[in-house]
Design an enzyme around this catalytic site. Structure first.
Site, mmCIF file in Angstrom:
data_model
loop_
_atom_site.group_PDB
_atom_site.id
_atom_site.type_symbol
_atom_site.label_atom_id
_atom_site.label_comp_id
_atom_site.label_asym_id
_atom_site.label_seq_id
_atom_site.Cartn_x
_atom_site.Cartn_y
_atom_site.Cartn_z
ATOM 1 N N ASP A 1 -7.796 1.778 -9.396
ATOM 2 C CA ASP A 1 -6.528 2.145 -8.762
ATOM 3 C C ASP A 1 -6.213 1.195 -7.613
ATOM 4 O OD1 ASP A 1 -6.408 4.192 -10.522
ATOM 5 O OD2 ASP A 1 -6.763 5.804 -9.081
ATOM 6 N N THR B 1 0.054 9.269 -8.996
ATOM 7 C CA THR B 1 0.129 10.139 -10.175
ATOM 8 C C THR B 1 0.351 11.596 -9.770
ATOM 9 O OG1 THR B 1 -2.270 10.353 -10.197
ATOM 10 C CG2 THR B 1 -1.324 8.688 -11.611
ATOM 11 N N THR B 2 -0.387 12.051 -8.776
ATOM 12 C CA THR B 2 -0.243 13.441 -8.366
ATOM 13 C C THR B 2 1.174 13.684 -7.838
ATOM 14 O OG1 THR B 2 -2.535 13.289 -7.685
ATOM 15 C CG2 THR B 2 -1.372 15.273 -7.066
ATOM 16 N N ASP C 1 -8.516 12.439 -8.957
ATOM 17 C CA ASP C 1 -7.494 11.583 -9.517
ATOM 18 C C ASP C 1 -6.631 12.387 -10.489
ATOM 19 O OD1 ASP C 1 -6.212 9.209 -9.979
ATOM 20 O OD2 ASP C 1 -7.465 8.734 -11.701
HETATM 21 P P1 ADP Z 1 -1.311 10.396 -5.563
HETATM 22 O O1 ADP Z 1 -2.016 10.620 -6.860
HETATM 23 O O2 ADP Z 1 0.109 10.843 -5.632
HETATM 24 O O3 ADP Z 1 -1.468 9.016 -5.043
HETATM 25 P P2 ADP Z 1 -2.943 11.165 -3.330
HETATM 26 O O4 ADP Z 1 -3.913 12.275 -3.324
HETATM 27 O O5 ADP Z 1 -3.471 9.789 -3.302
HETATM 28 O O6 ADP Z 1 -1.997 11.409 -4.556
HETATM 29 O O7 ADP Z 1 -1.979 11.377 -2.084
HETATM 30 C C1 ADP Z 1 -0.975 10.460 -1.788
HETATM 31 C C2 ADP Z 1 -0.106 10.979 -0.680
HETATM 32 O O8 ADP Z 1 -0.867 11.147 0.515
HETATM 33 C C3 ADP Z 1 0.987 9.981 -0.346
HETATM 34 O O9 ADP Z 1 2.174 10.659 -0.096
HETATM 35 C C4 ADP Z 1 0.441 9.309 0.897
HETATM 36 O O10 ADP Z 1 1.469 8.772 1.705
HETATM 37 C C5 ADP Z 1 -0.258 10.451 1.582
HETATM 38 N N1 ADP Z 1 -1.279 10.011 2.551
HETATM 39 C C6 ADP Z 1 -2.336 9.231 2.316
HETATM 40 N N2 ADP Z 1 -3.075 9.050 3.444
HETATM 41 C C7 ADP Z 1 -2.466 9.769 4.412
HETATM 42 C C8 ADP Z 1 -2.732 10.008 5.786
HETATM 43 N N3 ADP Z 1 -3.792 9.485 6.405
HETATM 44 N N4 ADP Z 1 -1.880 10.794 6.465
HETATM 45 C C9 ADP Z 1 -0.809 11.334 5.858
HETATM 46 N N5 ADP Z 1 -0.518 11.157 4.563
HETATM 47 C C10 ADP Z 1 -1.320 10.387 3.840
#
Ligand code: ADP
Ligand code: MG
Length: 532
Positions: free
Chosen positions: A391, A96-97, A63
């Site tokens: 979250d 957040t990331t 996270d």
């Molecule tokens: P954040 O803290 O920004 O939410 P995450 O590690 O949760 O970071 O990553 C979020 C990103 O990953 C978003 O751009 C989301 O659309 C993308 N994402 C999540 N699941 C998938 C998937 N199965 N395939 C492609 N992209 C994905």
């Protein structure tokens, strides 16, 4: 007055000062370093970080905001980036990331422009214009949704993706959705979701799939006396945020104990006062006393005798939840308690959960209160599940309140990059260059997603651009298993639109703030202040 050529000191000795280009370069480097730290965690195949504090305590998480909160950061510009993550977390619970990476990229691009002698004020203005356009484009791209279980489950699952609890995310998403549906307020024009109405409890010693939703509020408490009723139907609840005890000072002041006779008198007097207090509860019709502070030992006995159940040392936040859910008033003076102040619940009962007694308050009058009991093998696991679940709950709340989504997997970012690039042509002056840089910055999200999935960033961007520009497939994002593109909405990889809007907002704001700084004046030893 002053000698020619003699320096004038206006700052105290030891003050560190950095000006102009140096100050800005330094701030940008620090901010970029923060973005680099979390980059590798982005997306479903992102890695976890193990954080060890100076006491040796370990946190393993994926996270963004947790990572940034746990590491000890001194640099003022770096701290500003961390605030971006915190704002994102508070407002949306996710993204957040992405927000931090975007801020890092905006600054990185700005640095390049500064090197090309473009004034920071121009960059800042170009970025601002581009961000306004980006919101307009998002308005066109966002997709309305209904209160639909499948769609909402996808949203919750997407928010929980890539975390340590990957294997259990479906079960957790289901619990989160059920919880949010129970507390949603549909009386106003749009849905309102206050996730403070959801209480989270953690217990180790069972597997994650044994985590469960409980209808009502659960307190990790037990009756103070075994003769107190264990099960109360149609319960009337007195909520007290003050000690249930005799005010010692009132008695001490008037009696000086010199004989056993007087001691007896003193005890009698205390006992009488306590009986009077219990009487008040009986007279207003309370079945249970829930007290935020201590309950006198003798009082426990008399309460049991009167058939009134009592709990003590209940946390302030639980008292607040209880007040809200049972529609009772938390009073601080027993003498002021009236029938109208009592809360109501259909059933209050004590039950054992893994060898520990707990109090269940079910069918509260207002009905909008649930608890989630998190189970897991170790402290680390239940802690990470709590973060992930929080979250998920927040994201669901946002999704239900707004009822609009955007496709994930880099789809929106590519569409924004392309459309903004087209718009840049309409911008006059040197701001145009900054506008273009802003457009390109969005590519960092799909590029990082690709890289973190072991794919080639350039190939994937090319595939995305072909889909979007040549074929007009605006919902196409990365299929992280193959590097080709797929319709993200069909795949259920979707996010509430507020997440993207907030990420653009806070990353643009912090970038512009950092760009405007041209003088860093740090007091002597200021970097040591926060230590310890
Ligand atoms: P954040 O803290 O920004 O939410 P995450 O590690 O949760 O970071 O990553 C979020 C990103 O990953 C978003 O751009 C989301 O659309 C993308 N994402 C999540 N699941 C998938 C998937 N199965 N395939 C492609 N992209 C994905
Ligand atoms: Mg996320």
């Amino acid at each position: 007055m002053f000698g020619r050529g003699q320096p004038i000191f206006i700052l105290s000795e030891g003050t560190e000062r950095m000006k102009g280009r140096d100050a800005r370069k330094n701030d940008i480097s620090a901010a970029k370093a923060i973005a680099d730290t979390v980059r590798s965690t982005l997306g479903p195949k992102g890695m976890d970080k193990m954080l060890v504090d100076n006491l040796g305590d370990v946190v393993i998480t994926n996270d963004g905001v947790t990572i940034l909160n746990e590491i000890d950061i001194e640099h003022p510009a770096a701290k500003m980036i961390i605030e971006v993550a915190e704002t994102q977390e508070d407002e949306c619970g996710d993204g957040t990331t992405s927000a931090v990476i975007l801020a890092g990229e905006l600054l990185s691009k700005a640095e390049g422009l500064i090197d090309r002698n473009i004034h920071p004020a121009i960059i800042s203005n170009g970025y601002r214009l581009a961000s306004l356009k980006a919101y307009e484009i998002i308005e066109e791209l966002k997709i309305p949704i209904e209160m639909d279980d499948i769609v909402l489950t996808n949203i919750a699952t997407a928010a929980m993706t890539g975390k340590t609890v990957e294997l259990d995310k479906e079960h957790l998403a289901e619990i989160a959705l059920e919880a949010v549906k129970k507390i949603v307020d549909d009386e106003k024009e749009s849905y309102q979701v206050d996730i403070d109405n959801i209480k989270i409890l953690k217990k180790t010693g069972a597997s994650v799939d044994e985590s469960q939703l409980i209808d009502g509020i659960v307190l990790e408490k037990e009756r103070l006396h075994e003769k107190m009723p264990k099960r109360i139907e149609n319960a009337k609840i007195a909520l007290l945020n003050y000690e249930f005890d005799v005010k010692k000072t009132e008695i001490d002041a008037s009696i000086e104990i010199t004989s056993t006779d007087q001691l007896q008198k003193f005890i009698d007097q205390e006992e009488k006062s306590i009986m009077k207090m219990v009487k008040i509860l009986e007279e207003v019709g309370a079945d249970i006393l829930i007290c935020q502070k201590d309950v006198n030992d003798l009082a426990q006995h008399y309460l049991a005798k009167a058939g009134i159940t009592a709990l003590k040392d209940v946390s302030k936040s639980d008292m607040k939840k209880l007040g809200k859910a049972t529609e009772g008033k938390v009073v601080n003076n027993l003498k002021e308690l009236s029938y109208e102040d009592l809360g109501h619940a259909d059933l209050i009962h004590e039950r054992k959960i893994s060898d520990k007694n707990m109090i269940f308050i079910e069918g509260a009058r207002n009905g909008k209160a649930v608890s989630i009991l998190i189970r897991g093998g170790t402290e680390h696991i239940v802690d990470e599940i709590e973060r992930v679940l929080e979250d998920g709950l927040k994201v669901l709340a946002v999704a239900i309140e707004d009822l609009t989504i955007l496709p994930g997997g880099g789809a929106v970012e590519i569409e924004l990059a392309n459309r903004l690039r087209e718009e840049a042509g309409k911008i006059r002056g040197r701001e145009q260059i900054a506008f273009e840089a802003f457009a390109e910055s969005f590519e960092i999200v799909p590029r990082t997603l690709a890289q973190n999935s072991g794919l080639d960033g350039i190939d994937v961007l090319m595939n995305l651009n072909t889909a979007h520009q040549k074929e007009g497939l605006k919902d196409h994002g990365i299929d992280i298993d193959t590097g080709t593109t797929k319709d993200m909405v069909e795949m259920g990889i979707i996010e509430p639109s507020r997440i993207k809007i907030q990420a653009i907002k806070s990353s643009t704001e912090v970038t512009n703030m950092i760009l405007r700084i041209d003088d860093v004046i740090a007091a002597k030893g200021s970097s040591k202040k926060n230590e310890g």
